[in-house]
Scaffold this motif. Structure first.
Motif, PDB file in Angstrom:
ATOM      1  N   UNK A   3     -38.591  -9.960 -47.878  1.00  0.00           N
ATOM      2  CA  UNK A   3     -36.993 -10.054 -47.862  1.00  0.00           C
ATOM      3  C   UNK A   3     -36.104 -11.038 -46.889  1.00  0.00           C
ATOM      4  N   UNK A   4     -36.546 -10.765 -45.515  1.00  0.00           N
ATOM      5  CA  UNK A   4     -35.832 -11.553 -44.752  1.00  0.00           C
ATOM      6  C   UNK A   4     -36.453 -12.830 -44.039  1.00  0.00           C
ATOM      7  N   UNK A   5     -37.718 -13.149 -44.724  1.00  0.00           N
ATOM      8  CA  UNK A   5     -38.327 -14.435 -44.209  1.00  0.00           C
ATOM      9  C   UNK A   5     -37.368 -15.549 -44.162  1.00  0.00           C
ATOM     10  N   UNK A   6     -36.751 -15.551 -45.536  1.00  0.00           N
ATOM     11  CA  UNK A   6     -36.049 -16.943 -45.471  1.00  0.00           C
ATOM     12  C   UNK A   6     -34.314 -16.777 -45.316  1.00  0.00           C
ATOM     13  N   UNK A   7     -34.134 -15.568 -44.845  1.00  0.00           N
ATOM     14  CA  UNK A   7     -32.680 -15.384 -44.653  1.00  0.00           C
ATOM     15  C   UNK A   7     -32.427 -14.820 -43.153  1.00  0.00           C
ATOM     16  N   UNK A   8     -31.226 -15.396 -42.535  1.00  0.00           N
ATOM     17  CA  UNK A   8     -30.966 -15.070 -41.365  1.00  0.00           C
ATOM     18  C   UNK A   8     -30.652 -13.501 -41.122  1.00  0.00           C
ATOM     19  N   UNK A   9     -31.326 -12.813 -40.089  1.00  0.00           N
ATOM     20  CA  UNK A   9     -31.074 -11.366 -40.043  1.00  0.00           C
ATOM     21  C   UNK A   9     -31.073 -11.130 -38.422  1.00  0.00           C
ATOM     22  N   UNK A  10     -29.916 -10.673 -37.748  1.00  0.00           N
ATOM     23  CA  UNK A  10     -30.145 -10.586 -36.373  1.00  0.00           C
ATOM     24  C   UNK A  10     -31.070  -9.606 -36.042  1.00  0.00           C
ATOM     25  N   UNK A  11     -31.555  -8.625 -36.751  1.00  0.00           N
ATOM     26  CA  UNK A  11     -32.609  -7.719 -36.387  1.00  0.00           C
ATOM     27  C   UNK A  11     -33.975  -8.105 -36.532  1.00  0.00           C
ATOM     28  N   UNK A  12     -34.129  -9.261 -36.816  1.00  0.00           N
ATOM     29  CA  UNK A  12     -35.558  -9.798 -37.533  1.00  0.00           C
ATOM     30  C   UNK A  12     -36.351  -9.605 -36.322  1.00  0.00           C
ATOM     31  N   UNK A  13     -36.136  -9.936 -35.204  1.00  0.00           N
ATOM     32  CA  UNK A  13     -37.183  -9.684 -33.907  1.00  0.00           C
ATOM     33  C   UNK A  13     -37.725  -8.306 -33.892  1.00  0.00           C
ATOM     34  N   UNK A  14     -36.692  -7.444 -34.012  1.00  0.00           N
ATOM     35  CA  UNK A  14     -37.001  -6.079 -34.071  1.00  0.00           C
ATOM     36  C   UNK A  14     -37.834  -5.753 -34.856  1.00  0.00           C
TER      37      UNK A  14
END
Length: 987
Positions: free
Chosen positions: A677-688
């Motif tokens: 779900x978050x692969x192509x959208x920006x999400x500030x928690x992505x690294x976590x």
């Protein structure tokens, strides 16, 4: 007479001496009508000294001397006795009384004074006449002052609590049938209406603050209670109505739903009449917090059926009328009360509040019997329409007005009335809305008083039943933030009360029966098979039901909770069902759910419900599968799914025992969904999220790791895949954690290398270095990665990336490859004459040092690149100096011979570098002189000194430099002071 006076002594304390106070109390027909006390304490309620004197008179009547009113005693005196009496009185109190006595004497002796126009004289001890109003003493000024003070504190310092306790005091007065209840409420309301913040909020267009809103709500509800007093006089009611209308017409009066626009039906209209409302919102009448009380003034208690319901437990229909339809009784002959539900409940609240608890209970039972009958009828209607409704997949909303979050709190009112009858306590005290007491109430079953003794029902089971009915009602999400917030708050309040009930077998039976009805209830139930898109979600309610049912009927618990997981307003494809009033059609606008202000809270409640089910289903693969499917189908927010994945992981890996593989797999699957779900959208928690997923996969085992490495492209960006995923999988910690054997380690390493090469191909800029690092232990893979870098060097890589990889190569023991990459990096670089602090300078110096160490050929190859890319004189002279200090070729490449001689600046390749450096100094000098300020003169002279050092490296350098200086003096002769400095230093 009717005047009690006394002296009250307050004993000494550690800090205060003994005090004596004079107290006077007037009374009339068993009510205290006025009080005075020397203590001067100002409060809404009587001071301790007044209470002490009153109690003394009540408990020891024989100790208090009873006398006639003073006028009677004076009547018995003759002329001399009266003269003596007056003179002694004046002497005893001459300082206080003398001025008044003189003034009265003057007035009595003046024939036309006002005092002589009146027959007789007043007597404060004689009591009131029979026609006078008699009511308890209430210090009105004090009430005003206190309310004003609490409002001015704006909800700080516990003032909200204080105001709530004043409201509770009003309720207590109403219950004691003290006529001051309405008076006190009037005083409170006047101060509320005078609150200066109201006009401010109105001008700014901001809503009233949350705490203040709740106080206004309680105020409105109390007025409904007051006007519904079953025994108030008509003139009282018309006086209240005038007041309420006056307040309601003021433009600062707060509106019922906290915003402008309302489509709730009139309090006196049953739903059937009001469902045709199709007028536009502008034409709708303005509804204030007092509108319901104003409407309540139209209600009366004269209906004979209503009177019979509330006056007897044994009111039933004659047996011969039991056949056929009846509006007054159900088929068992029990009375029904077919009024608009919130209105009927407002009557119950009024009875309860005015001290008629038995009557309130009887009306409650009639209302519940009516609701049951409606529920049965609705179920029958639905059975006929079921097929068609399921095909359409949509439904109309039948309840325009939800009972939960309603301004009159109908469900809360019925629930309280019923549970109060079952409380195990010394005194059956009325519950105050303030959550002061922490001890939960204890209830017992009290059988419902009816003519049929075998009904087996208790008020407690009715309380549970009506709460479930109300909470399960399907209703449209109301307009406006305040009304929506109130729905959530009211729901939480009712659930908190339900949690106080200990579920025994009787209550479990009620719970099960009601849950089955709610599941089968069609469009009338929020848990029915088909619901309207704008229907209020049932997550919070379902979470309570799930936890309550689970120990007794797990299948039903899951069926219900899974049904409740939906949130149709977020299903973009959901067809909007037809609604009986048109403004709901606006919700098809493209912007995101403009009307749902509490959507964030509702989504988190949906997540809570899912988490509760996951926790309960631990270890049960089939149940976990169905819960997982429900989550994947209904939850649309990646951060909430991530939270669920984390919850599942925590529960699956307890610190003190083995992991639960079933739940771990669910956590992993949810984690994978979040990645997609978050692969192509920006999400500030992505690294976590990525780090967490690797941890979770590691916990699941080696197969999970192999799987995420093999399908990386659908889960991670190339950078994440190499720098976080593969790097973590290949780390020493992971290998230890999994205690892998050699074949497993090899399999993981091979997958990681394949991933590294794929990522390097896709994004060489960001992944090349990671790919080389990951492939170090495998020669073929390493060569492939190196080739990818070389291929990408000319097009898609920056000099910084290439220099970084070149240094890595040198560090790994590949100096020639490092040289090749450094040469490629040089072609991308351009250093201007004034960039003497550029971050790439260190890389350039390193590249030249590397070439120099490799030998003359490499140096000869890099110098043309340096000359082309670097135009900064100081950097070039630094390179030149370093190249002349030692002989080239010191790296000692096998199979090469080095002469060991220093290189000359007269011959290639250094000659080219020297010429470039001298010309850079000349160009830079002219550039600097075009815009030089006197404060930079000293610095400039130093710069020329450095230039001279470089010039002198050439054979005819001193001649070249002298010509250069002469040239400067000629061109810049206007800069006299500077040229003077040049002469001083260079002649």
């Amino acid at each position: 007479g009717f005047h009690l006076s006394g002296t009250v002594t307050e004993p000494a304390t550690a800090t205060e001496p003994e005090m004596t106070y004079k107290v006077a109390i007037s009374f009339d027909r068993c009510k205290i009508t006025s009080v005075t006390c020397g203590c001067g304490n100002k409060d809404i309620f009587y001071c301790a000294h007044v209470v002490a004197l009153s109690l003394y008179r009540i408990r020891k009547p024989d100790q208090v001397k009873l006398r006639l009113p003073i006028s009677e005693t004076l009547f018995q005196m003759n002329r001399d006795q009266l003269q003596k009496f007056v003179q002694y009185l004046i002497t005893a109190h001459h300082t206080e009384v003398l001025p008044t006595a003189q003034k009265l004497a003057d007035e009595i002796l003046s024939s036309n004074s006002e005092i002589n126009q009146v027959h007789g004289a007043p007597d404060p001890t004689a009591g009131a006449s029979i026609d006078d109003e008699n009511c308890w003493h209430l210090d009105e000024e004090q009430v005003r002052e206190q309310v004003k003070l609490f409002l001015s504190q704006g909800g700080y310092y516990g003032s909200g609590k204080q105001l709530n306790s004043m409201f509770a005091k009003v309720r207590e007065m109403l219950r004691m049938r003290d006529s001051n209840g309405a008076r006190m409420l009037t005083l409170i309301t006047e101060q509320f209406m005078a609150d200066p913040r109201l006009s401010l909020w109105r001008q700014q267009g901001t809503g009233i603050t949350e705490k203040c809103r709740q106080l206004w709500d309680e105020l409105g509800a109390l007025w409904v209670c007051v006007v519904l007093n079953p025994h108030c006089k008509l003139e009282e009611k018309s006086c209240w109505l005038r007041q309420l209308r006056k307040w309601g017409e003021m433009d600062v009066c707060p509106l019922e739903d906290g915003n402008y626009g309302n489509e709730l039906p009139n309090i006196t209209n049953a739903l059937t009449q009001s469902s045709g409302h199709s007028q536009d919102s502008l034409a709708r009448p303005r509804r204030t917090v007092f509108t319901r009380a104003i409407e309540g003034c139209d209600l009366h208690w004269q209906d004979s059926h209503l009177q019979r319901i509330i006056s007897s437990d044994f009111y039933v229909s004659p047996s011969y009328q039991r056949e056929g339809e009846s509006l007054l009784f159900n088929s068992q002959g029990q009375p029904l009360w077919l009024e608009h539900v919130p209105t009927a409940c407002a009557r119950v609240d009024a009875l309860r509040s005015h001290g008629y608890p038995r009557e309130a209970l009887r009306l409650t039972v009639a209302i519940i019997n009516t609701l049951r009958l409606q529920q049965q009828r609705q179920l029958e209607i639905y059975k006929h329409q079921k097929k068609e409704l399921l095909q359409r997949g949509t439904t109309t909303i039948t309840n325009l007005e939800g009972w939960v979050g309603h301004p009159l709190n109908p469900i809360g009112c019925l629930f309280l009335t019923l549970t109060e009858a079952c409380r195990l306590e010394e005194e059956n005290c009325l519950e105050i809305s303030d959550a002061g007491d922490s001890k939960p109430p204890v209830y017992q079953h009290v059988p419902v008083a009816t003519s049929s003794q075998d009904s087996g029902e208790s008020y407690l089971s009715l309380a549970l039943e009506v709460a479930l009915m109300g909470m399960g009602q399907q209703r449209v999400m109301p307009e406006g933030l305040y009304a929506q917030d109130k729905v959530c708050r009211n729901e939480e309040q009712i659930i908190a009360r339900l949690q106080d009930l200990e579920l025994d077998s009787v209550l479990v039976q009620t719970l099960r029966k009601q849950c089955i009805l709610l599941l089968e209830g069609g469009p009338f139930s929020g848990l029915g098979e088909v619901i309207h898109r704008e229907s209020v979600p049932m997550h919070t309610f379902a979470k309570y039901l799930f936890s309550a049912l689970l120990p007794h009927d797990a299948d039903l618990a899951y069926k219900l909770a899974l049904r409740a997981m939906r949130l149709p307003v977020l299903e973009t494809t959901a067809p909007s069902g037809d609604v009986t009033h048109p403004h709901h059609l606006v919700s098809v606008v493209p912007s995101r759910y403009p009307r749902w202000f509490t959507l964030g809270h509702l989504e988190s409640q949906q997540c809570e419900l899912a988490s509760t089910m996951l926790t309960a289903a631990k270890g049960d693969m089939l149940r976990l599968r169905t819960v997982l499917e429900a989550i994947q189908k209904n939850i649309h927010s990646s951060s909430l799914i991530f939270k669920l994945a984390q919850d599942a992981f925590k529960i699956a890996t307890p610190a003190d025992s083995n992991s639960d593989t079933t739940l771990l797999n669910v956590a992993l699957e949810l984690g994978l969904q979040v990645m997609r779900m978050t692969l192509s959208t920006l999400n500030w928690r992505r690294r976590e999220m990525v780090r967490w997923l690797v941890t979770c996969a590691t916990e699941v085992g080696v197969r999970a790791l192999v799987s995420i490495l093999q399908s990386w492209y659908s889960l991670f960006t190339p950078t994440e895949a190499t720098s976080i995923v593969a790097a973590t999988v290949m780390s020493h910690n992971t290998i230890l954690r999994l205690s892998l054997d050699y074949p497993q380690r090899e399999e993981l390493a091979s997958c990681a290398r394949t991933l590294a090469l794929q990522c390097a191909m896709k994004d060489p800029q960001n992944c090349a270095l990671s790919a080389l690092t990951l492939c170090e232990k495998d020669h073929i893979a390493f060569e492939t990665a190196y080739q990818i870098v070389i291929d990408a060097a000319s097009t898609s890589m920056t000099y910084t990336q290439l220099f970084t990889i070149a240094r890595y190569m040198e560090h790994r023991g590949y100096p020639l490859r490092a040289f090749k990459l450094a040469s490629l990096a040089m072609t991308h670089l351009n250093l201007a004459y004034n960039q003497d602090t550029h971050p790439a300078i260190n890389d350039v110096l390193w590249a030249c040092a590397l070439s120099h160490s490799l030998g003359k050929n490499e140096l000869a190859a890099i110098i043309p690149l340096v000359v082309k890319s670097v135009h900064c004189a100081t950097v070039l002279s630094d390179i030149l100096r370093r190249c002349t200090m030692t002989a080239p070729g010191l790296a000692g490449i096998p199979g090469r011979r080095n002469s060991g001689k220093l290189m000359s600046t007269d011959k290639a390749p250094l000659r080219q570098l020297l010429d470039a450096t001298i010309s850079a100094y000349i160009n830079t000098t002219h550039s600097r002189l075009t815009h030089i300020s006197p404060r930079h003169y000293g610095e400039f002279i130093e710069f020329l000194s450095k230039a001279r050092e470089t010039f002198l490296l050439a054979q005819d350098g001193h001649i070249q430099f002298a010509q250069f200086i002469d040239n400067l003096k000629q061109i810049y002769k206007g800069k006299k002071k500077l040229m003077l400095l040049v002469r001083e230093r260079f002649g």
